[in-house]
Motif scaffolding. Structure first.
Motif, short mmCIF file in Angstrom:
data_model
loop_
_atom_site.label_atom_id
_atom_site.label_comp_id
_atom_site.label_asym_id
_atom_site.label_seq_id
_atom_site.Cartn_x
_atom_site.Cartn_y
_atom_site.Cartn_z
N ASP A 275 -45.73 69.94 29.66
CA ASP A 275 -45.50 68.75 30.18
C ASP A 275 -44.75 68.24 31.40
O ASP A 275 -45.12 68.00 32.35
CB ASP A 275 -44.95 67.54 29.02
N LYS A 276 -43.61 69.05 31.43
CA LYS A 276 -42.77 69.13 32.51
C LYS A 276 -41.64 70.05 32.27
O LYS A 276 -41.31 70.43 31.24
CB LYS A 276 -42.34 67.68 32.78
N PHE A 277 -41.26 70.54 33.58
CA PHE A 277 -39.98 71.32 33.61
C PHE A 277 -38.96 70.54 34.18
O PHE A 277 -39.12 69.65 35.06
CB PHE A 277 -40.25 72.38 34.55
N ILE A 278 -37.65 70.50 33.42
CA ILE A 278 -36.43 69.45 33.75
C ILE A 278 -35.37 70.69 34.22
O ILE A 278 -34.68 70.74 33.05
CB ILE A 278 -36.35 68.47 32.82
N GLY A 279 -35.35 71.22 35.15
CA GLY A 279 -34.13 71.99 35.44
C GLY A 279 -34.36 73.30 34.40
O GLY A 279 -35.54 74.04 34.60
N ASP A 280 -33.54 73.61 33.74
CA ASP A 280 -33.66 74.72 32.68
C ASP A 280 -34.30 74.15 31.36
O ASP A 280 -34.53 75.00 30.10
CB ASP A 280 -31.98 75.10 32.27
N GLY A 281 -34.62 73.01 31.36
CA GLY A 281 -35.27 72.37 30.02
C GLY A 281 -36.84 72.47 30.09
O GLY A 281 -37.36 72.12 31.26
N VAL A 282 -37.66 72.50 28.92
CA VAL A 282 -38.85 72.60 29.27
C VAL A 282 -39.54 71.50 27.97
O VAL A 282 -38.95 71.70 27.02
CB VAL A 282 -39.58 73.83 28.97
#
Length: 449
Positions: A275-282
């Protein structure tokens, strides 16, 4: 996309081999004229023409097989084909002695149209123009020469002998060549359009999951907002902020690139969407854009596979003198609202709802529990056979911020070989949320487990 390596261009040699069958039809006609032709001059001409064309045909097939990219050789063979047509037409139009009967033979007409089709099968406009221009100009020139010779013997017959049935056949050939050219042009346009579509698809696939690209291209109804059940997964690197403050930009890009490659590749392999990459979060979803009966099963299998893959990646980083980066995964199954959320400026294809919030909180709990994977009881209920009592720790009554009801969860203990080496600072920074949650984690099994 490299057009030289595209499947459209790779089929050129195949088309040449397929069109070679027309050359052998022409050869059969020429050899038939050897048998049924009359007169020594006619026989001698046909022997020479047939022999030369046999050599040309064999050479053309050999070039198509062994040198498919040598376009200048293809131009040479097309020129030789046009010369063959000119020779065959020349023999009948300028026959001696001059008479009033100089009609074209059936075989010469058939050969000219067959070779036009042969060139058309190459689907190259420049070759069609080359072939048809040589044949038509030579044909008209020969008709004019024939009319001049008739007029020399019988004055006043110049226009009569030029504007005759043969000129009508010449125009028929020219119009046929024009139609073939237009078809080749339409084919080129179709190929270019297909390449543009493929290029757009490749560009979209850089930013969206493969399962979403087709729906985005066709504006599918599955993009509409609707409620559905889905499995939501959050993946995050522990203490990545502290690591990013001290590392170089190049090294940071390398680590993030490797990490995202592993996560996205594993999610795609199990039929999920990023759905999205949020910095080091997926954030990944199983059940978007379309739900499937085994979404929960594939999501858990993906999470377990990621746990192993990211553990190996962490150890490889340590062996190379890199950072010791633990990764936590939170996984939940529930009802989401998925589709395109419009803003008027920047629309987003995503999922929202309580299930998304729960999955994110579970990922945060993974850090507190020092676990690589935390799942909700709802996920356990969806795929109970995938949980073994020896591999999982079950905990009841877990409270999370923003939600009145507590959760029952299951998590995996981090393996001993994943514990950071002695003296390695991991920067354990517990938030108030983590501290308060820690007190509400009784080590008791889930009811019914």
């Amino acid at each position: 996309m490299d057009q030289k390596s595209s499947p459209f261009n790779n089929s050129a040699s195949t088309r040449e081999l397929r069109s070679a069958s027309l050359r052998f039809v022409v050869l059969s006609i020429l050899f038939a004229n050897l048998v049924f032709g009359d007169g020594l001059a006619s026989f001698t001409t046909h022997v020479i023409v047939s022999s030369v064309y046999l050599i040309v045909s064999v050479a053309s097939v050999a070039v198509a097989v062994y040198f498919p990219t040598q376009k200048h050789l293809g131009t040479l063979f097309v020129t030789l084909d046009a010369a063959l047509v000119v020779v065959i037409l020349y023999e009948h139009i300028l026959a001696s002695p001059i008479t009033q009967d100089h009609a074209l033979t059936t075989s010469s007409l058939v050969v000219s149209f067959i070779l036009l089709n042969h060139v058309a099968l190459k689907l190259e406009r420049r070759l069609i123009v080359l072939f048809s221009t040589i044949v038509v100009l030579a044909w008209v020139l020969m008709l004019a020469l024939m009319a001049f010779r008739h007029n020399a013997s019988t004055p006043g017959t110049l226009l009569t002998n030029f504007f005759n049935q043969d000129l009508g056949l010449t125009m028929s050939f020219a119009f046929t060549a024009l139609a073939v050219y237009l078809l080749a042009r339409d084919h080129d346009r179709t190929i270019r359009q297909a390449l543009r579509i493929e290029e757009k698809r490749m560009n979209l696939s850089r930013f969206f999951s493969p399962g979403v690209v087709a729906d985005l291209q066709t504006a599918s109804a599955s993009l509409d907002l609707e409620r559905r059940d889905a499995a939501i997964m959050f993946v995050d690197i522990r203490d990545f902020t502290s690591y990013a403050e001290t590392t170089s930009a190049r090294e940071l890009a390398r680590v993030l690139g490797e990490y995202r490659h592993i996560v996205a590749g594993t999610v795609y392999a199990y039929g999920g969407t990023v759905d999205k990459f949020i910095g080091d979060g997926v954030m990944a979803v199983f059940g978007q854009p379309k739900p499937k009966a085994d979404d929960a099963q594939r999501a858990l299998a993906c999470a377990l596979s990621l746990t192993a893959a990211l553990g190996e990646w962490r150890n490889d980083n340590i062996d190379r003198g890199g950072p010791c980066l633990d990764v936590g995964i939170g996984l939940h199954y529930g009802t989401i609202l998925g589709g395109v959320i419009e803003s008027g400026f920047h629309d987003e294809f995503t999922v929202i709802g309580d299930a998304v919030n729960v999955a994110q909180r579970l990922e945060s709990l993974a850090s507190l529990l020092k676990s690589p994977l935390v799942v909700s009881e709802r996920m356990i209920e969806e795929v109970p056979r995938m949980f073994g009592a020896n591999d999982w720790v079950y905990t009841t009554g877990v409270s999370i911020p923003g939600r009145k009801a507590s959760l029952n969860i299951a998590y995996i203990r981090r393996a001993a070989d994943l514990v950071p080496p002695a003296g390695y600072e991991t920067g354990d920074m517990q938030t108030d949320f983590q501290r308060s949650s820690f007190q509400s984690l009784p080590a008791t099994p889930l009811v019914g487990m």
